[in-house]
Enzyme design. Structure first.
Site, PDB file in Angstrom:
ATOM      1  N   ALA A 297      -7.935  11.379   6.720  1.00 23.06           N
ATOM      2  CA  ALA A 297      -9.214  11.485   6.547  1.00 23.06           C
ATOM      3  C   ALA A 297      -9.903  12.889   6.435  1.00 23.06           C
ATOM      4  O   ALA A 297      -9.324  13.792   6.753  1.00 23.06           O
ATOM      5  CB  ALA A 297     -10.148  10.606   7.711  1.00 23.06           C
TER       6      ALA A 297
ATOM      7  N   GLU B   6     -13.658  15.078   7.070  1.00 20.01           N
ATOM      8  CA  GLU B   6     -14.930  15.065   7.733  1.00 20.01           C
ATOM      9  C   GLU B   6     -16.137  15.622   7.053  1.00 20.01           C
ATOM     10  O   GLU B   6     -16.916  16.345   7.615  1.00 20.01           O
ATOM     11  CB  GLU B   6     -14.912  15.811   9.164  1.00 20.01           C
ATOM     12  CG  GLU B   6     -14.694  17.373   8.872  1.00 20.01           C
ATOM     13  CD  GLU B   6     -13.317  17.791   8.962  1.00 20.01           C
ATOM     14  OE1 GLU B   6     -13.077  19.107   9.124  1.00 20.01           O
ATOM     15  OE2 GLU B   6     -12.379  17.078   8.810  1.00 20.01           O
ATOM     16  N   ASN B   7     -16.331  15.373   5.613  1.00 19.71           N
ATOM     17  CA  ASN B   7     -17.505  15.641   4.841  1.00 19.71           C
ATOM     18  C   ASN B   7     -18.684  15.315   5.604  1.00 19.71           C
ATOM     19  O   ASN B   7     -18.721  14.022   5.946  1.00 19.71           O
ATOM     20  CB  ASN B   7     -17.406  15.165   3.485  1.00 19.71           C
ATOM     21  CG  ASN B   7     -16.085  15.258   2.779  1.00 19.71           C
ATOM     22  OD1 ASN B   7     -15.574  16.511   2.752  1.00 19.71           O
ATOM     23  ND2 ASN B   7     -15.342  14.379   2.518  1.00 19.71           N
TER      24      ASN B   7
ATOM     25  N   GLU C 111     -13.310  12.048  13.150  1.00 13.72           N
ATOM     26  CA  GLU C 111     -14.113  12.648  12.029  1.00 13.72           C
ATOM     27  C   GLU C 111     -15.392  12.627  12.333  1.00 13.72           C
ATOM     28  O   GLU C 111     -16.160  13.568  11.918  1.00 13.72           O
ATOM     29  CB  GLU C 111     -13.685  11.643  10.857  1.00 13.72           C
ATOM     30  CG  GLU C 111     -12.614  11.551  10.226  1.00 13.72           C
ATOM     31  CD  GLU C 111     -11.751  12.819   9.915  1.00 13.72           C
ATOM     32  OE1 GLU C 111     -12.374  13.807   9.839  1.00 13.72           O
ATOM     33  OE2 GLU C 111     -10.309  12.817  10.190  1.00 13.72           O
TER      34      GLU C 111
ATOM     35  N   HIS D  31     -16.305  15.901  14.390  1.00 11.81           N
ATOM     36  CA  HIS D  31     -16.402  16.976  13.482  1.00 11.81           C
ATOM     37  C   HIS D  31     -17.905  17.059  12.888  1.00 11.81           C
ATOM     38  O   HIS D  31     -18.228  18.254  12.311  1.00 11.81           O
ATOM     39  CB  HIS D  31     -15.441  16.860  12.212  1.00 11.81           C
ATOM     40  CG  HIS D  31     -14.275  17.118  12.213  1.00 11.81           C
ATOM     41  ND1 HIS D  31     -13.746  18.470  13.217  1.00 11.81           N
ATOM     42  CD2 HIS D  31     -13.038  16.708  12.034  1.00 11.81           C
ATOM     43  CE1 HIS D  31     -12.311  18.453  13.182  1.00 11.81           C
ATOM     44  NE2 HIS D  31     -11.907  17.363  12.665  1.00 11.81           N
TER      45      HIS D  31
END
Length: 252
Positions: free
Chosen positions: A155, A157-158, A189, A192
């Protein structure tokens, strides 16, 4: 799987694109510094085929004729800019006044729908627990989670648009441990968003701390906020050996 990735689903012929700009792949999409402490605000607009939906770091607006515009981001690192476009199947809700959504390719829609309540319940519970842990409120305007095809990592973490490999959309019966792993990755995520996205490393040699903190938060917060009771057992089985391996390297 690096930069802007394009995928055509062999099931129905539908096409999807999404970005993966970590660590230094931003220049595969547009000219930018790949230094994480050099942040900027981003205004993103997309022209896409009719019938596509465009997701981005901020809330997106459909302007018609295939044109989309995303809300201006807060200050973020270049490697965290994100766009995902295609004829997504989406399940949407709201939590604490913010839009939340989960998305996958259309051919996986029945499988996502089966688990949508579980995924969204876990997401909301983790979000609330992080607000108890952190004094700073969630710093972005929405929280979308897109399960994307052919993803190179677990994955990413945008901010406001977390991307996951779509193996996490389970197609058949799975063990409870696999469901626990998915919950932990969601928690990792989300950690983050604060530690990595809001507060960012100066240079890549500190990425170990970025990831180690999110691992700790992921396992601990999964235990605290969800029905799963054995995340630290899973850590001992699947993750702890990574630390032993890394600790023996001459580069450590």
């Amino acid at each position: 799987g690096e930069g802007m990735h394009r995928f055509t689903d062999p099931t129905d012929g539908e096409t999807y694109v999404y970005t993966q700009l970590f660590l230094d792949d931003i220049q595969r999409v547009f000219a930018a510094f790949d230094q994480p402490d050099l942040k900027s605000v981003f205004d993103v607009s997309v022209t896409a085929p009719e019938g596509w939906q465009v997701l981005a770091n901020g809330i997106t607006e459909d302007l018609g004729a295939g044109r989309w515009r995303a809300a201006t981001t807060p200050l973020i690192s270049t490697y965290l800019v994100a766009v995902a476009a295609g004829p997504w199947h989406s399940v949407r809700t709201e939590h604490r006044g913010l839009p939340f959504g989960i998305h996958c390719r259309r051919s996986l829609a029945p499988h996502l729908d089966t688990d949508a309540d579980e995924i969204l319940d876990i997401t909301r519970a983790l979000y609330d627990r992080y607000h108890e842990k952190f004094q700073e409120p969630y710093p972005f305007d929405s929280y979308d989670q897109a399960f994307v095809p052919e993803f190179n990592a677990g994955a990413m973490e945008n901010p406001g648009l977390v991307t996951f490999r779509d193996d996490f959309v389970f197609r058949s019966a799975v063990t409870d441990t696999e469901r626990q792993t998915r919950a932990m990755v969601i928690a990792h995520e989300m950690a983050h968003m604060w530690f990595g996205d809001l507060v960012t490393l100066k240079w890549w040699d500190d990425i170990w701390l970025n990831e180690s903190f999110a691992e700790y938060m992921g396992y601990q917060t999964t235990l605290e906020a969800t029905r799963f009771t054995q995340p630290w057992v899973e850590f001992g089985v699947t993750r702890k050996s990574w630390g032993y391996d890394a600790d023996q390297r001459p580069s450590t």
